[in-house]
Design a protein around this motif. Sequence first.
Motif, PDB file in Angstrom:
ATOM      1  N   ALA A  78      41.054  39.017  27.557  1.00 50.86           N
ATOM      2  CA  ALA A  78      39.789  38.924  28.287  1.00 50.86           C
ATOM      3  C   ALA A  78      40.059  38.453  29.715  1.00 50.86           C
ATOM      4  CB  ALA A  78      38.846  37.961  27.581  1.00 50.86           C
ATOM      5  N   VAL A  79      40.956  37.488  29.849  1.00 46.06           N
ATOM      6  CA  VAL A  79      41.336  36.968  31.168  1.00 46.06           C
ATOM      7  C   VAL A  79      41.939  38.076  32.024  1.00 46.06           C
ATOM      8  CG1 VAL A  79      42.930  35.426  32.383  1.00 46.06           C
ATOM      9  CG2 VAL A  79      41.651  34.591  30.403  1.00 46.06           C
ATOM     10  N   LYS A  80      42.866  38.833  31.450  1.00 46.63           N
ATOM     11  CA  LYS A  80      43.532  39.884  32.234  1.00 46.63           C
ATOM     12  C   LYS A  80      42.603  41.055  32.540  1.00 46.63           C
ATOM     13  CE  LYS A  80      48.229  38.543  31.327  1.00 46.63           C
ATOM     14  NZ  LYS A  80      49.587  38.892  30.915  1.00 46.63           N
ATOM     15  N   GLY A  81      41.665  41.316  31.645  1.00 44.87           N
ATOM     16  CA  GLY A  81      40.655  42.331  31.940  1.00 44.87           C
ATOM     17  C   GLY A  81      39.807  41.903  33.124  1.00 44.87           C
ATOM     18  N   TYR A  82      39.438  40.624  33.154  1.00 41.04           N
ATOM     19  CA  TYR A  82      38.650  40.077  34.263  1.00 41.04           C
ATOM     20  C   TYR A  82      39.454  40.109  35.561  1.00 41.04           C
ATOM     21  CZ  TYR A  82      35.932  36.649  36.964  1.00 41.04           C
ATOM     22  OH  TYR A  82      35.194  36.012  37.938  1.00 41.04           O
ATOM     23  N   GLU A  83      40.714  39.658  35.512  1.00 43.03           N
ATOM     24  CA  GLU A  83      41.557  39.656  36.708  1.00 43.03           C
ATOM     25  C   GLU A  83      41.734  41.070  37.255  1.00 43.03           C
ATOM     26  OE1 GLU A  83      44.543  35.832  36.107  1.00 43.03           O
ATOM     27  OE2 GLU A  83      45.056  37.727  35.129  1.00 43.03           O
ATOM     28  N   LEU A  84      41.973  42.010  36.360  1.00 36.16           N
ATOM     29  CA  LEU A  84      42.131  43.415  36.743  1.00 36.16           C
ATOM     30  C   LEU A  84      40.868  43.923  37.451  1.00 36.16           C
ATOM     31  CD1 LEU A  84      43.492  46.250  34.475  1.00 36.16           C
ATOM     32  CD2 LEU A  84      41.225  46.432  35.453  1.00 36.16           C
ATOM     33  N   ALA A  85      39.710  43.606  36.886  1.00 32.87           N
ATOM     34  CA  ALA A  85      38.447  44.053  37.474  1.00 32.87           C
ATOM     35  C   ALA A  85      38.236  43.427  38.849  1.00 32.87           C
ATOM     36  CB  ALA A  85      37.283  43.706  36.540  1.00 32.87           C
ATOM     37  N   LYS A  86      38.581  42.149  39.007  1.00 29.76           N
ATOM     38  CA  LYS A  86      38.424  41.475  40.301  1.00 29.76           C
ATOM     39  C   LYS A  86      39.322  42.106  41.361  1.00 29.76           C
ATOM     40  CE  LYS A  86      36.141  38.183  40.918  1.00 29.76           C
ATOM     41  NZ  LYS A  86      34.730  38.056  41.329  1.00 29.76           N
ATOM     42  N   ILE A  87      40.514  42.554  40.943  1.00 29.95           N
ATOM     43  CA  ILE A  87      41.414  43.241  41.871  1.00 29.95           C
ATOM     44  C   ILE A  87      40.801  44.565  42.312  1.00 29.95           C
ATOM     45  CG2 ILE A  87      43.647  44.437  42.044  1.00 29.95           C
ATOM     46  CD1 ILE A  87      44.813  42.143  40.307  1.00 29.95           C
ATOM     47  N   ILE A  88      40.256  45.327  41.362  1.00 30.75           N
ATOM     48  CA  ILE A  88      39.598  46.596  41.695  1.00 30.75           C
ATOM     49  C   ILE A  88      38.447  46.352  42.662  1.00 30.75           C
ATOM     50  CG2 ILE A  88      38.187  48.486  40.784  1.00 30.75           C
ATOM     51  CD1 ILE A  88      39.880  48.398  38.242  1.00 30.75           C
ATOM     52  N   ILE A  89      37.655  45.322  42.400  1.00 26.08           N
ATOM     53  CA  ILE A  89      36.514  44.992  43.267  1.00 26.08           C
ATOM     54  C   ILE A  89      36.989  44.684  44.693  1.00 26.08           C
ATOM     55  CG2 ILE A  89      34.760  43.222  43.711  1.00 26.08           C
ATOM     56  CD1 ILE A  89      34.484  43.101  40.550  1.00 26.08           C
ATOM     57  N   GLU A  90      38.030  43.880  44.799  1.00 26.74           N
ATOM     58  CA  GLU A  90      38.571  43.526  46.112  1.00 26.74           C
ATOM     59  C   GLU A  90      39.090  44.764  46.848  1.00 26.74           C
ATOM     60  OE1 GLU A  90      41.736  40.319  48.069  1.00 26.74           O
ATOM     61  OE2 GLU A  90      41.158  40.158  45.950  1.00 26.74           O
ATOM     62  N   LEU A  91      39.747  45.657  46.109  1.00 24.89           N
ATOM     63  CA  LEU A  91      40.288  46.877  46.710  1.00 24.89           C
ATOM     64  C   LEU A  91      39.180  47.822  47.160  1.00 24.89           C
ATOM     65  CD1 LEU A  91      43.221  47.538  44.221  1.00 24.89           C
ATOM     66  CD2 LEU A  91      43.440  46.804  46.601  1.00 24.89           C
ATOM     67  N   LEU A  92      38.102  47.901  46.377  1.00 22.86           N
ATOM     68  CA  LEU A  92      36.984  48.767  46.745  1.00 22.86           C
ATOM     69  C   LEU A  92      36.280  48.246  48.002  1.00 22.86           C
ATOM     70  CD1 LEU A  92      35.462  49.678  43.264  1.00 22.86           C
ATOM     71  CD2 LEU A  92      36.635  51.216  44.855  1.00 22.86           C
ATOM     72  N   LYS A  93      36.320  46.951  48.200  1.00 21.08           N
ATOM     73  CA  LYS A  93      35.740  46.370  49.417  1.00 21.08           C
ATOM     74  C   LYS A  93      36.596  46.686  50.639  1.00 21.08           C
ATOM     75  CE  LYS A  93      33.210  42.645  47.117  1.00 21.08           C
ATOM     76  NZ  LYS A  93      33.077  41.199  46.878  1.00 21.08           N
ATOM     77  N   MET A  94      37.886  47.023  50.386  1.00 24.85           N
ATOM     78  CA  MET A  94      38.800  47.378  51.484  1.00 24.85           C
ATOM     79  C   MET A  94      38.734  48.856  51.854  1.00 24.85           C
ATOM     80  SD  MET A  94      42.167  45.242  50.199  1.00 24.85           S
ATOM     81  CE  MET A  94      43.245  45.922  51.477  1.00 24.85           C
ATOM     82  N   GLY A  95      38.308  49.703  50.919  1.00 20.76           N
ATOM     83  CA  GLY A  95      38.294  51.147  51.177  1.00 20.76           C
ATOM     84  C   GLY A  95      37.704  51.902  50.003  1.00 20.76           C
ATOM     85  N   ASN A  96      37.709  53.240  50.069  1.00 19.00           N
ATOM     86  CA  ASN A  96      37.099  54.013  48.991  1.00 19.00           C
ATOM     87  C   ASN A  96      38.009  54.112  47.765  1.00 19.00           C
ATOM     88  OD1 ASN A  96      38.795  56.422  49.059  1.00 19.00           O
ATOM     89  ND2 ASN A  96      37.797  56.936  50.989  1.00 19.00           N
ATOM     90  N   GLU A  97      37.460  54.731  46.714  1.00 19.74           N
ATOM     91  CA  GLU A  97      38.156  54.723  45.411  1.00 19.74           C
ATOM     92  C   GLU A  97      39.421  55.553  45.362  1.00 19.74           C
ATOM     93  OE1 GLU A  97      34.458  57.381  44.550  1.00 19.74           O
ATOM     94  OE2 GLU A  97      35.075  55.914  46.058  1.00 19.74           O
ATOM     95  N   THR A  98      39.685  56.360  46.368  1.00 17.58           N
ATOM     96  CA  THR A  98      40.931  57.141  46.387  1.00 17.58           C
ATOM     97  C   THR A  98      42.059  56.412  47.121  1.00 17.58           C
ATOM     98  OG1 THR A  98      40.353  58.315  48.429  1.00 17.58           O
ATOM     99  CG2 THR A  98      39.645  59.312  46.340  1.00 17.58           C
ATOM    100  N   GLU A  99      41.763  55.187  47.628  1.00 17.42           N
ATOM    101  CA  GLU A  99      42.744  54.454  48.428  1.00 17.42           C
ATOM    102  C   GLU A  99      43.258  53.184  47.751  1.00 17.42           C
ATOM    103  OE1 GLU A  99      41.308  55.575  52.930  1.00 17.42           O
ATOM    104  OE2 GLU A  99      40.327  53.879  51.935  1.00 17.42           O
ATOM    105  N   LEU A 100      43.029  53.051  46.444  1.00 10.69           N
ATOM    106  CA  LEU A 100      43.396  51.811  45.759  1.00 10.69           C
ATOM    107  C   LEU A 100      44.895  51.559  45.785  1.00 10.69           C
ATOM    108  CD1 LEU A 100      40.420  51.831  44.888  1.00 10.69           C
ATOM    109  CD2 LEU A 100      41.165  50.976  42.665  1.00 10.69           C
ATOM    110  N   LYS A 101      45.689  52.585  45.516  1.00 10.43           N
ATOM    111  CA  LYS A 101      47.140  52.399  45.512  1.00 10.43           C
ATOM    112  C   LYS A 101      47.634  51.971  46.888  1.00 10.43           C
ATOM    113  CE  LYS A 101      51.589  54.634  44.699  1.00 10.43           C
ATOM    114  NZ  LYS A 101      52.314  55.853  44.272  1.00 10.43           N
ATOM    115  N   LYS A 102      47.159  52.651  47.915  1.00 12.63           N
ATOM    116  CA  LYS A 102      47.583  52.317  49.282  1.00 12.63           C
ATOM    117  C   LYS A 102      47.230  50.877  49.624  1.00 12.63           C
ATOM    118  CE  LYS A 102      45.044  53.119  52.857  1.00 12.63           C
ATOM    119  NZ  LYS A 102      44.195  53.762  53.889  1.00 12.63           N
TER     120      LYS A 102
END
Length: 368
Positions: A303-327
């Motif tokens: 549950a912790v790692k699912g939450y951490e993973l989601a928070k990372i995705i959220i932070e990345l989406l705030k940086m750019g669109n969904e096709t730029e997560l890896k970059k």
Amino acid sequence: MKKSYFLIIFTLFLFIITISYSYFYKKEDVIKIGFVGALTAKYSVLGNAMMNGIILAFEEENYKINGKEIELIFKDDKKDIEVNKKIVNDFINQGIKIVIGNVTSSMTKISMSIINEHKDMFMISAASASNEFSGIDDQFFRVHVANNEQRFSSFATYIKDSGFKKIYGIYDPENVTYTKDYLENFEKSFLLHGGKKFIQYSKIGNLDFLLKDIKEKNPDLLLICANSVDAARVVQYLRINGIFTQIASSEWAMTSTFIENSGKYSEGIIFNIDYDENSKKDEFVKFVNNFENKYKTFPSMYAVKGYELAKIIIELLKMGNETELKKNILLKKEFNGLQNTITFDEFGDVVREFNTYKIINGKFEKIK
């Protein structure tokens, strides 16, 4: 008559324009995120815990990032290769660019084989630890540490310093991409730290054969890599039949379910894990309170790692669109976890601190 006819045509035209605008506006302003993993059967204890952590993280954002709605789509892979392929291909057909999954390394391997053909997609896992995925420049990242030498260093040292020499490995054949890989890479680390080769690798299958083989080979340590239910079943069977050899287990089984299913026979079993359920870090304590208020249960590592993973995705989406997560993940590299910093290398693998635990009086206690 002509005026009435013109009014009908004009009204129809406005209707078509409105519908078309609503459709395209909605399409552009919704980010769909797919989850594929075990939500039923014996691996569901992991998948459902991850799902709960992910949902909590996005609820905190009210399912909206930079003005765009977030839609989470959860799918059960049923531990079935064809079902898994169908789900991933359906995600692709829907235009989904972010996929969370899978719960097991064996199923992750299937998803990756499809997603890696699409360079605008990004897949991230909260659990898949096979070292088979390490050191590859692809579309797959993870917040769970791979089965590499660094991951096993402290554990291998502890096992050797505790005087264990004859190790018997036991693994779940249904997730061999992770389980046997775990044993093989622990063995490599153990050898590097002055230990000896394993005396045996055995699948969880015929427990009578396993019992007989252990008695004949007489190891001084059993190392089990399996889910909490199967690991508990093996432990209980061996103990009831007179095998009191020290047992160690992978973090996969380190859940309350393991203790519940193995009962008194769980006492003294050793685990090595990058998670501390007794952590006093402010971020973790806040998460636990929010999780318990919502789900009425204490969060597991998954549950912790699912939450951490989601928070990372959220932070990345705030940086750019969904096709730029890896970059963007490679640009930032370091993210705040609930207990420690999560640092990604250029291949999407992470470094995290591990600790050794032992079950004492029915609880997981950290060994200094």
